[in-house]
Motif scaffolding. Structure first.
Motif, mmCIF file in Angstrom:
data_model
loop_
_atom_site.group_PDB
_atom_site.id
_atom_site.type_symbol
_atom_site.label_atom_id
_atom_site.label_comp_id
_atom_site.label_asym_id
_atom_site.label_seq_id
_atom_site.Cartn_x
_atom_site.Cartn_y
_atom_site.Cartn_z
ATOM 1 N N GLY A 1 -17.032 -4.124 24.337
ATOM 2 C CA GLY A 1 -18.046 -3.861 23.505
ATOM 3 C C GLY A 1 -17.768 -4.240 21.950
ATOM 4 N N ASP A 2 -16.261 -4.575 21.584
ATOM 5 C CA ASP A 2 -15.988 -4.896 20.245
ATOM 6 C C ASP A 2 -16.471 -6.329 20.108
ATOM 7 O OD1 ASP A 2 -14.599 -2.481 19.984
ATOM 8 O OD2 ASP A 2 -12.613 -3.377 20.007
ATOM 9 N N THR A 3 -16.822 -6.618 18.871
ATOM 10 C CA THR A 3 -16.971 -8.138 18.669
ATOM 11 C C THR A 3 -15.788 -8.964 18.503
ATOM 12 O OG1 THR A 3 -19.125 -7.488 17.317
ATOM 13 C CG2 THR A 3 -18.060 -9.688 16.883
ATOM 14 N N ALA A 4 -15.559 -9.902 19.401
ATOM 15 C CA ALA A 4 -14.326 -10.612 19.442
ATOM 16 C C ALA A 4 -14.324 -11.202 18.075
ATOM 17 C CB ALA A 4 -14.330 -11.672 20.749
ATOM 18 N N LEU B 1 -13.942 -20.222 18.310
ATOM 19 C CA LEU B 1 -14.848 -19.411 19.232
ATOM 20 C C LEU B 1 -16.311 -19.661 19.320
ATOM 21 C CD1 LEU B 1 -14.591 -17.164 21.397
ATOM 22 C CD2 LEU B 1 -14.704 -15.317 19.793
ATOM 23 N N SER B 2 -16.761 -19.932 18.234
ATOM 24 C CA SER B 2 -18.213 -20.282 17.969
ATOM 25 C C SER B 2 -18.574 -21.343 18.678
ATOM 26 C CB SER B 2 -18.472 -20.186 16.502
ATOM 27 O OG SER B 2 -17.752 -21.119 16.002
ATOM 28 N N ASP B 3 -17.908 -22.439 18.944
ATOM 29 C CA ASP B 3 -18.141 -23.460 19.822
ATOM 30 C C ASP B 3 -18.622 -23.140 21.295
ATOM 31 O OD1 ASP B 3 -16.998 -24.845 17.518
ATOM 32 O OD2 ASP B 3 -15.307 -25.413 18.565
ATOM 33 N N HIS B 4 -18.173 -21.958 21.633
ATOM 34 C CA HIS B 4 -18.482 -21.779 22.981
ATOM 35 C C HIS B 4 -19.508 -20.675 23.275
ATOM 36 C CE1 HIS B 4 -14.891 -23.690 24.314
ATOM 37 N NE2 HIS B 4 -14.535 -23.412 23.174
ATOM 38 N N LYS B 5 -20.254 -20.369 22.015
ATOM 39 C CA LYS B 5 -21.446 -19.381 22.106
ATOM 40 C C LYS B 5 -22.361 -19.679 23.308
ATOM 41 C CE LYS B 5 -23.840 -16.370 19.048
ATOM 42 N NZ LYS B 5 -23.265 -15.392 19.667
ATOM 43 N N GLY B 6 -22.850 -18.824 24.144
ATOM 44 C CA GLY B 6 -23.446 -19.194 25.254
ATOM 45 C C GLY B 6 -22.987 -19.264 26.798
ATOM 46 N N ARG B 7 -21.179 -19.473 26.592
ATOM 47 C CA ARG B 7 -20.509 -19.356 27.526
ATOM 48 C C ARG B 7 -19.850 -18.150 27.347
ATOM 49 N NH1 ARG B 7 -20.491 -23.292 31.199
ATOM 50 N NH2 ARG B 7 -18.138 -23.119 31.462
ATOM 51 N N LYS B 8 -19.144 -17.771 28.586
ATOM 52 C CA LYS B 8 -18.040 -16.808 28.554
ATOM 53 C C LYS B 8 -16.826 -17.478 28.262
ATOM 54 C CE LYS B 8 -20.388 -13.426 31.478
ATOM 55 N NZ LYS B 8 -20.176 -12.239 32.258
ATOM 56 N N VAL B 9 -15.944 -16.892 27.744
ATOM 57 C CA VAL B 9 -14.595 -17.350 27.076
ATOM 58 C C VAL B 9 -13.445 -16.634 27.566
ATOM 59 C CG1 VAL B 9 -13.153 -18.481 25.469
ATOM 60 C CG2 VAL B 9 -15.644 -18.327 25.153
ATOM 61 N N ARG C 1 1.911 -10.646 26.046
ATOM 62 C CA ARG C 1 0.971 -11.773 27.099
ATOM 63 C C ARG C 1 -0.320 -10.946 27.246
ATOM 64 N NH1 ARG C 1 2.906 -15.784 29.839
ATOM 65 N NH2 ARG C 1 4.876 -14.906 29.799
ATOM 66 N N SER C 2 -1.569 -11.405 26.894
ATOM 67 C CA SER C 2 -2.617 -10.787 27.043
ATOM 68 C C SER C 2 -3.942 -11.429 27.266
ATOM 69 C CB SER C 2 -3.082 -10.054 25.662
ATOM 70 O OG SER C 2 -1.810 -9.115 25.135
ATOM 71 N N THR C 3 -4.991 -11.218 27.856
ATOM 72 C CA THR C 3 -6.080 -11.941 28.185
ATOM 73 C C THR C 3 -7.376 -10.935 27.537
ATOM 74 O OG1 THR C 3 -5.064 -12.794 29.925
ATOM 75 C CG2 THR C 3 -7.550 -12.830 30.073
ATOM 76 N N VAL C 4 -8.239 -11.650 26.898
ATOM 77 C CA VAL C 4 -9.685 -11.155 26.364
ATOM 78 C C VAL C 4 -10.763 -11.850 26.929
ATOM 79 C CG1 VAL C 4 -10.807 -10.361 24.392
ATOM 80 C CG2 VAL C 4 -8.368 -10.070 24.539
ATOM 81 N N ILE C 5 -11.593 -11.217 27.534
ATOM 82 C CA ILE C 5 -12.747 -11.918 28.005
ATOM 83 C C ILE C 5 -13.887 -11.803 27.218
ATOM 84 C CG2 ILE C 5 -14.181 -12.279 30.240
ATOM 85 C CD1 ILE C 5 -11.650 -11.580 31.991
ATOM 86 N N VAL C 6 -14.608 -12.864 26.689
ATOM 87 C CA VAL C 6 -15.429 -12.628 25.808
ATOM 88 C C VAL C 6 -16.825 -13.089 26.383
ATOM 89 C CG1 VAL C 6 -16.283 -13.436 23.392
ATOM 90 C CG2 VAL C 6 -13.825 -13.146 23.994
ATOM 91 N N ASP C 7 -17.861 -12.318 26.212
ATOM 92 C CA ASP C 7 -19.332 -12.730 26.817
ATOM 93 C C ASP C 7 -19.843 -13.569 25.974
ATOM 94 O OD1 ASP C 7 -20.457 -11.448 24.895
ATOM 95 O OD2 ASP C 7 -20.995 -9.548 26.117
ATOM 96 N N GLU C 8 -21.115 -14.161 26.657
ATOM 97 C CA GLU C 8 -21.794 -15.033 25.968
ATOM 98 C C GLU C 8 -22.216 -14.954 24.482
ATOM 99 O OE1 GLU C 8 -22.836 -15.049 30.436
ATOM 100 O OE2 GLU C 8 -22.763 -13.453 28.571
ATOM 101 N N GLU C 9 -22.461 -13.398 24.189
ATOM 102 C CA GLU C 9 -22.733 -13.195 22.843
ATOM 103 C C GLU C 9 -21.748 -12.962 21.853
ATOM 104 O OE1 GLU C 9 -25.887 -13.030 22.062
ATOM 105 O OE2 GLU C 9 -26.148 -13.715 24.105
ATOM 106 N N GLY C 10 -20.209 -13.212 22.323
ATOM 107 C CA GLY C 10 -19.261 -12.865 21.740
ATOM 108 C C GLY C 10 -18.826 -11.550 21.533
ATOM 109 N N LYS C 11 -18.863 -10.861 22.461
ATOM 110 C CA LYS C 11 -18.331 -9.333 22.492
ATOM 111 C C LYS C 11 -17.369 -9.200 23.606
ATOM 112 C CE LYS C 11 -21.722 -7.050 20.277
ATOM 113 N NZ LYS C 11 -21.393 -6.787 18.982
#
Length: 155
Positions: free
Chosen positions: A8-11, A26-34, A122-132
Motif C-alpha cells: 500500500g505504500d507508494t514505491a 521506475l516511472s518508465d514502467h507506469k502501467g506495468r507491474k515491476v 537481499r529483498s524484492t519489492v513488487i510494485v503495481d501499475e499505479e506505483g504502489k
C-alpha cells in the motif's frame, strides 16, 4: 537501518544508471507491474543464481505483465560484465550511493559467520501499475526465490 516498505505504500521513485549508463526510472514502467529486487554484489554465487533465475523466467513474468529491475551498489561497468558473463536479460541498475537501496528498506544489519555488519539485504519489492507496493519481501533466499514469487503471484 532503513524503514521497510509495506503493501500500500507508494514505491519510492528512482532514476539510476543501467549497465550501459542509460537512465532507468521506475516511472518508465507506469502501467506495468515491476519486480524490483535488491542484491548485494554482481558476480557472486548467490546473486548470479538469482539473476539467472529472473532471466530464465523473464518471458513468463513479462507475459503476466511484470518488468524486472535488479539493483545493487555495483558500478555500471561491473553490471555490464555481470550481464555479459551470465547472458542476463533483466535490467540491472547501479546504486553506488545506496540511496534507492535505503529508500526501499533493503539496507541494514546483516549477520554472516557470527559477524554483524551493515550491508544490502537481499529483498524484492513488487510494485503495481499505479506505483504502489503490492508486496515487500526482505531477507529472501537467492535459490528458489523466483519460483516462489511466480507461485505466490499465481503466474
Amino acid at each position: 537501518m532503513s524503514e521497510r516498505l509495506q503493501p500500500g505504500d507508494t514505491a519510492p521513485a528512482f532514476t539510476l544508471p543501467d549497465a550501459d549508463g542509460n537512465e532507468v526510472s521506475l516511472s518508465d514502467h507506469k502501467g506495468r507491474k515491476v519486480i524490483v529486487y535488491f542484491y548485494p554484489a554482481a558476480l557472486t554465487a548467490g546473486c548470479t543464481k538469482q539473476a539467472c533465475d529472473f532471466t530464465d523466467n523473464l518471458d513468463v513474468l513479462a507475459t503476466a505483465g511484470y518488468d524486472v529491475i535488479g539493483i545493487s551498489p555495483d558500478a555500471p561497468e561491473k553490471l555490464a560484465k555481470f550481464r555479459e558473463k551470465e547472458n542476463l536479460r533483466v535490467t540491472l541498475a547501479a546504486d553506488p550511493e545506496k540511496s534507492v537501496i535505503e529508500a526501499y528498506g533493503a539496507f541494514g544489519e546483516k549477520k554472516n559467520y557470527g559477524k554483524t555488519y551493515l550491508g544490502v539485504i537481499r529483498s524484492t519489492v513488487i510494485v503495481d501499475e499505479e506505483g504502489k507496493v503490492e508486496r515487500a519481501l526482505y531477507n529472501v533466499r537467492a535459490t528458489g526465490h523466483v519460483a516462489k514469487i511466480i507461485k505466490d503471484l499465481g503466474i
